[in-house]
Design a protein around this motif. Structure first.
Motif, PDB file in Angstrom:
ATOM      1  N   PHE A  34      78.242  61.698 -29.409  1.00 56.39           N
ATOM      2  CA  PHE A  34      77.593  61.372 -28.287  1.00 56.39           C
ATOM      3  C   PHE A  34      77.335  62.641 -27.496  1.00 56.39           C
ATOM      4  O   PHE A  34      76.127  63.192 -27.099  1.00 56.39           O
ATOM      5  N   ASP A  35      78.336  63.861 -27.357  1.00 57.67           N
ATOM      6  CA  ASP A  35      77.939  65.024 -26.710  1.00 57.67           C
ATOM      7  C   ASP A  35      77.242  65.932 -27.446  1.00 57.67           C
ATOM      8  O   ASP A  35      76.196  66.388 -26.947  1.00 57.67           O
ATOM      9  N   LEU A  36      77.239  65.902 -28.816  1.00 60.39           N
ATOM     10  CA  LEU A  36      76.208  66.703 -29.398  1.00 60.39           C
ATOM     11  C   LEU A  36      74.892  66.170 -29.465  1.00 60.39           C
ATOM     12  O   LEU A  36      73.884  67.011 -29.453  1.00 60.39           O
ATOM     13  N   SER A  37      74.891  64.938 -29.449  1.00 64.65           N
ATOM     14  CA  SER A  37      73.341  64.171 -29.390  1.00 64.65           C
ATOM     15  C   SER A  37      72.596  64.290 -27.941  1.00 64.65           C
ATOM     16  O   SER A  37      71.522  64.605 -27.819  1.00 64.65           O
ATOM     17  N   ARG A  38      73.548  64.033 -26.957  1.00 65.54           N
ATOM     18  CA  ARG A  38      72.949  63.729 -25.460  1.00 65.54           C
ATOM     19  C   ARG A  38      72.954  65.115 -24.714  1.00 65.54           C
ATOM     20  O   ARG A  38      72.119  65.471 -23.972  1.00 65.54           O
ATOM     21  N   ASN A  39      73.998  65.758 -24.838  1.00 61.67           N
ATOM     22  CA  ASN A  39      74.224  66.975 -24.108  1.00 61.67           C
ATOM     23  C   ASN A  39      73.832  68.366 -25.041  1.00 61.67           C
ATOM     24  O   ASN A  39      73.214  69.102 -24.148  1.00 61.67           O
ATOM     25  N   LYS A  40      74.129  68.489 -26.167  1.00 62.76           N
ATOM     26  CA  LYS A  40      73.522  69.514 -26.854  1.00 62.76           C
ATOM     27  C   LYS A  40      72.133  69.237 -27.692  1.00 62.76           C
ATOM     28  O   LYS A  40      71.760  70.363 -28.412  1.00 62.76           O
ATOM     29  N   HIS A  41      71.683  68.193 -27.621  1.00 61.01           N
ATOM     30  CA  HIS A  41      70.279  67.888 -28.031  1.00 61.01           C
ATOM     31  C   HIS A  41      70.125  68.144 -29.530  1.00 61.01           C
ATOM     32  O   HIS A  41      69.313  68.527 -29.820  1.00 61.01           O
ATOM     33  N   ARG A  42      71.333  67.705 -30.153  1.00 61.85           N
ATOM     34  CA  ARG A  42      71.264  68.028 -31.791  1.00 61.85           C
ATOM     35  C   ARG A  42      70.516  66.674 -32.239  1.00 61.85           C
ATOM     36  O   ARG A  42      70.672  65.640 -31.934  1.00 61.85           O
ATOM     37  N   THR A  43      69.831  66.719 -33.552  1.00 61.79           N
ATOM     38  CA  THR A  43      69.290  65.678 -34.101  1.00 61.79           C
ATOM     39  C   THR A  43      70.567  65.060 -34.785  1.00 61.79           C
ATOM     40  O   THR A  43      71.633  65.525 -35.173  1.00 61.79           O
ATOM     41  N   ASN A  44      70.435  63.713 -35.483  1.00 61.46           N
ATOM     42  CA  ASN A  44      71.545  62.959 -36.149  1.00 61.46           C
ATOM     43  C   ASN A  44      71.707  63.624 -37.311  1.00 61.46           C
ATOM     44  O   ASN A  44      72.918  63.766 -37.757  1.00 61.46           O
ATOM     45  N   LYS A  45      70.478  64.225 -37.941  1.00 64.72           N
ATOM     46  CA  LYS A  45      71.024  64.812 -39.238  1.00 64.72           C
ATOM     47  C   LYS A  45      71.617  66.146 -39.254  1.00 64.72           C
ATOM     48  O   LYS A  45      72.690  66.549 -39.837  1.00 64.72           O
ATOM     49  N   GLU A  46      71.533  66.862 -38.076  1.00 64.64           N
ATOM     50  CA  GLU A  46      72.306  68.208 -37.714  1.00 64.64           C
ATOM     51  C   GLU A  46      73.770  67.739 -37.344  1.00 64.64           C
ATOM     52  O   GLU A  46      74.705  68.513 -37.694  1.00 64.64           O
ATOM     53  N   ILE A  47      73.901  66.748 -36.551  1.00 66.30           N
ATOM     54  CA  ILE A  47      75.193  66.190 -36.226  1.00 66.30           C
ATOM     55  C   ILE A  47      76.057  65.859 -37.440  1.00 66.30           C
ATOM     56  O   ILE A  47      77.190  66.126 -37.685  1.00 66.30           O
ATOM     57  N   ALA A  48      75.265  65.117 -38.382  1.00 68.41           N
ATOM     58  CA  ALA A  48      76.021  64.617 -39.634  1.00 68.41           C
ATOM     59  C   ALA A  48      76.286  65.864 -40.327  1.00 68.41           C
ATOM     60  O   ALA A  48      77.537  65.758 -40.777  1.00 68.41           O
ATOM     61  N   HIS A  49      75.505  66.679 -40.582  1.00 64.86           N
ATOM     62  CA  HIS A  49      75.990  67.809 -41.450  1.00 64.86           C
ATOM     63  C   HIS A  49      77.125  68.521 -40.811  1.00 64.86           C
ATOM     64  O   HIS A  49      78.002  69.126 -41.487  1.00 64.86           O
ATOM     65  N   SER A  50      76.973  68.777 -39.512  1.00 65.37           N
ATOM     66  CA  SER A  50      78.022  69.742 -38.881  1.00 65.37           C
ATOM     67  C   SER A  50      79.539  69.121 -38.781  1.00 65.37           C
ATOM     68  O   SER A  50      80.667  69.690 -39.045  1.00 65.37           O
ATOM     69  N   LEU A  51      79.371  67.553 -38.817  1.00 67.87           N
ATOM     70  CA  LEU A  51      80.712  66.880 -38.763  1.00 67.87           C
ATOM     71  C   LEU A  51      81.205  66.110 -39.983  1.00 67.87           C
ATOM     72  O   LEU A  51      82.238  65.653 -40.266  1.00 67.87           O
ATOM     73  N   GLY A  52      80.093  66.414 -40.943  1.00 67.94           N
ATOM     74  CA  GLY A  52      80.635  66.212 -42.374  1.00 67.94           C
ATOM     75  C   GLY A  52      80.654  64.596 -42.640  1.00 67.94           C
ATOM     76  O   GLY A  52      81.603  64.047 -43.220  1.00 67.94           O
ATOM     77  N   ILE A  53      79.770  63.912 -41.900  1.00 68.45           N
ATOM     78  CA  ILE A  53      79.482  62.288 -41.897  1.00 68.45           C
ATOM     79  C   ILE A  53      78.220  62.003 -42.032  1.00 68.45           C
ATOM     80  O   ILE A  53      77.386  62.569 -42.101  1.00 68.45           O
ATOM     81  N   THR A  54      77.990  60.550 -42.376  1.00 69.37           N
ATOM     82  CA  THR A  54      76.801  60.058 -42.557  1.00 69.37           C
ATOM     83  C   THR A  54      75.929  60.087 -41.388  1.00 69.37           C
ATOM     84  O   THR A  54      76.308  59.935 -40.491  1.00 69.37           O
ATOM     85  N   GLU A  55      74.671  60.143 -41.541  1.00 66.16           N
ATOM     86  CA  GLU A  55      73.433  59.866 -40.597  1.00 66.16           C
ATOM     87  C   GLU A  55      73.895  58.390 -40.014  1.00 66.16           C
ATOM     88  O   GLU A  55      73.809  58.208 -38.723  1.00 66.16           O
ATOM     89  N   LYS A  56      74.134  57.432 -40.704  1.00 70.63           N
ATOM     90  CA  LYS A  56      74.344  56.169 -40.208  1.00 70.63           C
ATOM     91  C   LYS A  56      75.944  56.016 -39.320  1.00 70.63           C
ATOM     92  O   LYS A  56      75.690  55.309 -38.437  1.00 70.63           O
ATOM     93  N   THR A  57      76.548  56.936 -39.912  1.00 71.71           N
ATOM     94  CA  THR A  57      77.987  56.995 -38.898  1.00 71.71           C
ATOM     95  C   THR A  57      77.540  57.288 -37.406  1.00 71.71           C
ATOM     96  O   THR A  57      78.075  57.179 -36.458  1.00 71.71           O
ATOM     97  N   VAL A  58      76.624  58.678 -37.505  1.00 70.91           N
ATOM     98  CA  VAL A  58      76.088  59.169 -36.280  1.00 70.91           C
ATOM     99  C   VAL A  58      75.443  58.265 -35.463  1.00 70.91           C
ATOM    100  O   VAL A  58      75.931  57.936 -34.289  1.00 70.91           O
ATOM    101  N   GLU A  59      74.564  57.418 -36.008  1.00 71.38           N
ATOM    102  CA  GLU A  59      73.933  56.221 -35.409  1.00 71.38           C
ATOM    103  C   GLU A  59      74.853  55.254 -34.692  1.00 71.38           C
ATOM    104  O   GLU A  59      74.738  54.954 -33.592  1.00 71.38           O
ATOM    105  N   ASN A  60      75.845  54.925 -35.557  1.00 76.01           N
ATOM    106  CA  ASN A  60      76.898  53.799 -35.045  1.00 76.01           C
ATOM    107  C   ASN A  60      77.594  54.486 -34.111  1.00 76.01           C
ATOM    108  O   ASN A  60      77.793  53.762 -33.050  1.00 76.01           O
ATOM    109  N   GLN A  61      78.226  55.593 -33.961  1.00 76.99           N
ATOM    110  CA  GLN A  61      78.761  56.327 -32.960  1.00 76.99           C
ATOM    111  C   GLN A  61      78.020  56.349 -31.766  1.00 76.99           C
ATOM    112  O   GLN A  61      78.346  55.909 -30.577  1.00 76.99           O
ATOM    113  N   ILE A  62      76.860  56.793 -31.672  1.00 75.94           N
ATOM    114  CA  ILE A  62      76.075  56.779 -30.518  1.00 75.94           C
ATOM    115  C   ILE A  62      75.742  55.513 -29.821  1.00 75.94           C
ATOM    116  O   ILE A  62      75.655  55.385 -28.530  1.00 75.94           O
ATOM    117  N   THR A  63      75.496  54.469 -30.807  1.00 77.61           N
ATOM    118  CA  THR A  63      75.137  53.070 -30.316  1.00 77.61           C
ATOM    119  C   THR A  63      76.572  52.710 -29.567  1.00 77.61           C
ATOM    120  O   THR A  63      76.459  52.089 -28.340  1.00 77.61           O
TER     121      THR A  63
END
Length: 186
Positions: free
Chosen positions: A142-171
């Protein structure tokens, strides 16, 4: 007058589609509105919104009756449509709560009265406390998405998780924050 209760779903859809048969429509409504309403209510916890979604679903069914192309069972079709409406409603509610927080902050920034400044600071502090209550991974995403304005793809890549997992965590984070901050905002 036909006894529509004796007809199968397939026969009812055929009558509805070919003859604009309101009796067939009424029977479909009577068969499924209760289950659809219960499904919507279980997910959204609002009698009014559940009722509105069921009405929207059946209004759409009636309006598109001539062009219906139901290739599955009617029940599966109706519940699939309801699932879509529920998801759309959840996204709408999340967007509204994000908008309300941003609007509250923008209004306060424009009008620098002491009371509003205190409100913004209090809101910010409560938001930080609630964010600290999120699970570690959820908070990080959530911090990477909302405060650091990273895309879901960037977050997934940097944390080694899927984009779907990123979406689920933000939701998950948005739903939690919306629930916990709702009483404060209203």
């Amino acid at each position: 007058m036909k006894n529509y209760t004796q007809l199968s779903d397939t026969e009812l859809v055929a009558l509805l589609k070919s003859e604009d048969n309101s009796g067939a429509f009424r029977e479909i409504y009577n068969r499924y509105w209760g289950e659809l309403y219960n499904t919507a209510y279980k997910r959204l916890k609002s009698y009014e919104i559940a009722e509105e979604l069921v009405q929207d679903l059946f209004a759409d069914l009636w309006l598109r009756r001539g062009s219906l192309n139901i290739t599955t069972l009617l029940k599966a079709y109706l519940f699939g449509a309801m699932r879509y409406l529920i998801i759309k409603q959840i996204h709408l509610e999340m967007s509204e709560s994000e908008y309300q927080i941003i609007a509250a902050m923008n209004n306060i920034i424009i009008d620098n009265s002491t009371e509003e400044t205190i409100f913004v600071n209090d809101l910010y502090n409560r938001l930080q406390v609630q964010m600290d209550n999120l699970p570690t991974r959820c908070r990080e995403v959530f911090d990477l998405s909302r405060n650091k304005h990273r895309t879901n793809k960037e977050i997934a890549h940097s944390l080694g998780i899927t984009e779907k997992t990123v979406e689920n965590q933000i939701t998950r984070a948005l739903r939690y924050l919306k629930t916990t901050l709702r009483s404060f905002l209203f």
